[in-house]
Design a protein around this motif. Structure first.
Motif, PDB file in Angstrom:
ATOM      1  N   ALA A 131     -15.989   5.994  19.415  1.00 46.37           N
ATOM      2  CA  ALA A 131     -15.798   5.538  20.793  1.00 46.37           C
ATOM      3  C   ALA A 131     -14.344   5.152  21.002  1.00 46.37           C
ATOM      4  N   PRO A 132     -13.951   4.970  22.251  1.00 48.22           N
ATOM      5  CA  PRO A 132     -12.576   4.515  22.520  1.00 48.22           C
ATOM      6  C   PRO A 132     -12.385   3.093  22.006  1.00 48.22           C
ATOM      7  N   ALA A 133     -11.254   2.801  21.446  1.00 44.05           N
ATOM      8  CA  ALA A 133     -10.996   1.481  20.868  1.00 44.05           C
ATOM      9  C   ALA A 133     -10.874   0.426  21.961  1.00 44.05           C
ATOM     10  N   PRO A 134     -11.586  -0.698  21.800  1.00 44.94           N
ATOM     11  CA  PRO A 134     -11.325  -1.847  22.678  1.00 44.94           C
ATOM     12  C   PRO A 134      -9.883  -2.299  22.491  1.00 44.94           C
ATOM     13  N   ALA A 135      -9.367  -2.972  23.495  1.00 47.07           N
ATOM     14  CA  ALA A 135      -7.953  -3.345  23.488  1.00 47.07           C
ATOM     15  C   ALA A 135      -7.542  -4.083  22.216  1.00 47.07           C
ATOM     16  N   ALA A 148      -7.437  -1.727  19.186  1.00 45.92           N
ATOM     17  CA  ALA A 148      -6.280  -0.842  19.263  1.00 45.92           C
ATOM     18  C   ALA A 148      -5.020  -1.595  18.843  1.00 45.92           C
ATOM     19  N   ASP A 173      -2.932   3.452  20.470  1.00 44.44           N
ATOM     20  CA  ASP A 173      -2.917   3.340  21.922  1.00 44.44           C
ATOM     21  C   ASP A 173      -4.266   2.797  22.390  1.00 44.44           C
ATOM     22  N   ASP A 174      -4.225   2.110  23.495  1.00 42.65           N
ATOM     23  CA  ASP A 174      -5.455   1.579  24.063  1.00 42.65           C
ATOM     24  C   ASP A 174      -6.449   2.718  24.309  1.00 42.65           C
ATOM     25  N   ARG A 175      -7.672   2.478  23.928  1.00 44.50           N
ATOM     26  CA  ARG A 175      -8.766   3.427  24.113  1.00 44.50           C
ATOM     27  C   ARG A 175      -8.615   4.705  23.274  1.00 44.50           C
ATOM     28  N   PRO A 199      -9.462   7.036  20.151  1.00 45.12           N
ATOM     29  CA  PRO A 199     -10.782   7.141  19.520  1.00 45.12           C
ATOM     30  C   PRO A 199     -10.813   6.479  18.137  1.00 45.12           C
ATOM     31  N   TYR A 209     -13.659  -0.784  12.180  1.00 42.01           N
ATOM     32  CA  TYR A 209     -13.087   0.244  13.041  1.00 42.01           C
ATOM     33  C   TYR A 209     -12.021   0.994  12.250  1.00 42.01           C
TER      34      TYR A 209
END
Lengths: 251, 251
Positions: free
Chosen positions: A118-122, A125, A131-133, A135, A156
Motif C-alpha cells: 500500500a502507499p506509505a503513510p506520511a 515515508a 516520498d509520501d505515499r 509503495p 514497513y
DNA sequence: CAGTGGTCTAGACCACGAA
DNA sequence: TCGTGGTCTAGACCACTGT
C-alpha cells in the motif's frame, strides 16, 4: 477541630487505606483485598463511593477486579526485551538487573499475520526516507507467549526491496526479513528506536487482552544498512505490564 | 431484530462516538468536546452514565476535564531524550524521527534537592554490586522545563566513592557527579538502562503534576567504569506524556 | 450568576464465579 | 444459589470558571 482534618475526597482516602495496606505487606501479590460490599460496611458509604475507591486502584494498575469473585492485588513479572545484545549486562561482572524477569524460555508464537502492499503513510515515508505515499510492503502480526498476547507489530519495507522476494510472503523463510535483506546486500547494520508510552486504544486492549490500568509501550524501530539507507520501519506495541526494555551502551 | 445490534455497554458506545469524532478530525487538539450535560441530552442518559463515558476517555489520556470549564482534546508534544548520542540518527543521512519533539532548547531547572547517606535498599545494593544495606549516598531531585515538572530522579552511589567529595554536597560542581567520578579515575564508561511503564502513584502524580490517564516511565540506569565496576545507580521517573526515548545502536 | 465538572447517596437489574 | 463486580437511574450539594 481536633482529630483527623483531611479534605481529600472520601473515595481517595479509602483508596489510600487499601493502597497502604498493600504497600505494608498486609496483602501480597494475588491476595484478595476488600471488595465493594466490604468497603461499604467498613466505611459506611454508598456503593458508588466504594466502587470509585476501587476504581482508583484499578486504574493505577494496583489491583484487578474479577466479576463474581473479588478484587485482587496485581503482580508484575515482566519479560526482558534487549536492545543491543552485544554489551549485555548479563556478561558483566557486577551490576545486576533490578526487575526479575521471566526466562524467555518459550519462543513466541505468531498470530493474525497480514501482508499487503500500500502507499506509505506520511510518518512511515518519513522514517524510511521515501516520498509520501510511495509503495511499501506492510507486514502485521501479533506475538504470543504461552497463549498470552504480548505484542503487536507492523513492519514497513520499501516495495522495491520486497518485490519478488519472500519478504512479500506470509512466511519469510529461515532467518526472516533480515536474512532476505542480507541476501540483497542490504543487511541492517544500524538501528534506532523511539520509545513512548500511552494508554491503549480499545482495539489494542482487545488484541493484547489488557486489563484496565495497563499502559502500552510504542517502540518504533528503523533499521538501516551500513550505508545508512533505511530498509525497514517496525512499529511495535507492547503490553506495558509484560515487558522491561533493556538498553546497554557505552559512554 | 434489525438496525443496530450492539451489546457493548451504553457508556462505551458513547465514549466510542466521541473518540471517533476526535479521530475523524471533527475535534482537534485543544478543542472542547461535548460535556456531561451535552451527552445527557444527546443520548438521554443519566448523569452518571455520561460521566462514565467521559471517564473512559480521560483515563485513556484522550481528553482532559477542567472543572467549571469543560472537556478538551489533549495534545501530545514530547521532549526527546537520547540514550547514546554517539550514533545519533540526526547525523545520518536518511531515516527521520516520527514524533516531532520540542527543541530541548531551554535547559532543565533543578528543584527539591535532597542529599543524604543511608543503607542501600535491596534492589539498589543489587544493582551496585554491594552488600545489602551497605551505605550509599542518595541524591534526589526534580527536573523542570519552563516551569513544567518533567522528571524525578534519585541517584545512589557507594558511600566510599562519595565521602569527602562534592558528590555528597547539594552542589556537585562543574560537570556534575560524573566529572567528580572521573577525577577519581572512575569515569563511567558503560551504561545499562532498564525501562518500564506503569501508572503513577498519587505522590508522583502530585510531584509531576500529571493528569489522569498519564502513565510514567521508570528508567533505571547503572553506570559502570571501563572495568565494569558499578559506580552509580540512577532511578528516574518521567512524565510519560512529556518524553520520547531514543536509542541508537549497531547490529 | 449560570454553567461546568467533582463528590456522594440510595436505590435497581444484570452477568458471572464459586460452592 | 448466593455473593461478586458491572451497568444504570434520579436525585443532591459542592467548587470552580467564566461572564
Amino acid at each position: 477541630m481536633p482529630t483527623s482534618e483531611n479534605d481529600a475526597p472520601l473515595y481517595r482516602e479509602i483508596a489510600e487505606d487499601v493502597r497502604a495496606a498493600i504497600a505494608s505487606g498486609r496483602f501480597s501479590d494475588g491476595d484478595r483485598v476488600p471488595g465493594e460490599n466490604d468497603l461499604m460496611k467498613q466505611y459506611g458509604v454508598a456503593r458508588a463511593t466504594a466502587r470509585q475507591a476501587l476504581s482508583v486502584l484499578i486504574d493505577e494498575g494496583v489491583v484487578v477486579a474479577i466479576r463474581g469473585s473479588g478484587v485482587y492485588v496485581r503482580t508484575f513479572r515482566p519479560l526482558r526485551r534487549h536492545g543491543p545484545r552485544r554489551l549485555s549486562r548479563d556478561l558483566w561482572g557486577a551490576g545486576r538487573a533490578v526487575w526479575q524477569a521471566d526466562a524467555a524460555g518459550g519462543s513466541f508464537e505468531t498470530d493474525g499475520i497480514e501482508v499487503d502492499t500500500a502507499p506509505a503513510p506520511a510518518y512511515v515515508a518519513r522514517a524510511l526516507g521515501l516520498d509520501d505515499r510511495a509503495p511499501v510492503v506492510r507486514r502485521h502480526r501479533r506475538y504470543r507467549l504461552a497463549q498470552r498476547p504480548m505484542q503487536l507489530a507492523t513492519s514497513y519495507l520499501p516495495a522495491d526491496l520486497a518485490r519478488g522476494t519472500a519478504i512479500a510472503e506470509p512466511d519469510t523463510g529461515p532467518g526472516g526479513i533480515y536474512a532476505r535483506l542480507a541476501e540483497q546486500g542490504r543487511a541492517p547494520a544500524h538501528f534506532t528506536e523511539e520509545v513512548r508510552v500511552r494508554m491503549p486504544t480499545p482495539d489494542e486492549s482487545r488484541a493484547l487482552a489488557l486489563q484496565r490500568g495497563t499502559p502500552v509501550l510504542d517502540v518504533l524501530r528503523t533499521a538501516l544498512t551500513a550505508e545508512h539507507t533505511p530498509v525497514e520501519f517496525n512499529e511495535m506495541t507492547l503490553d506495558g505490564s509484560a515487558y522491561v526494555l533493556q538498553y546497554d551502551f557505552d559512554a
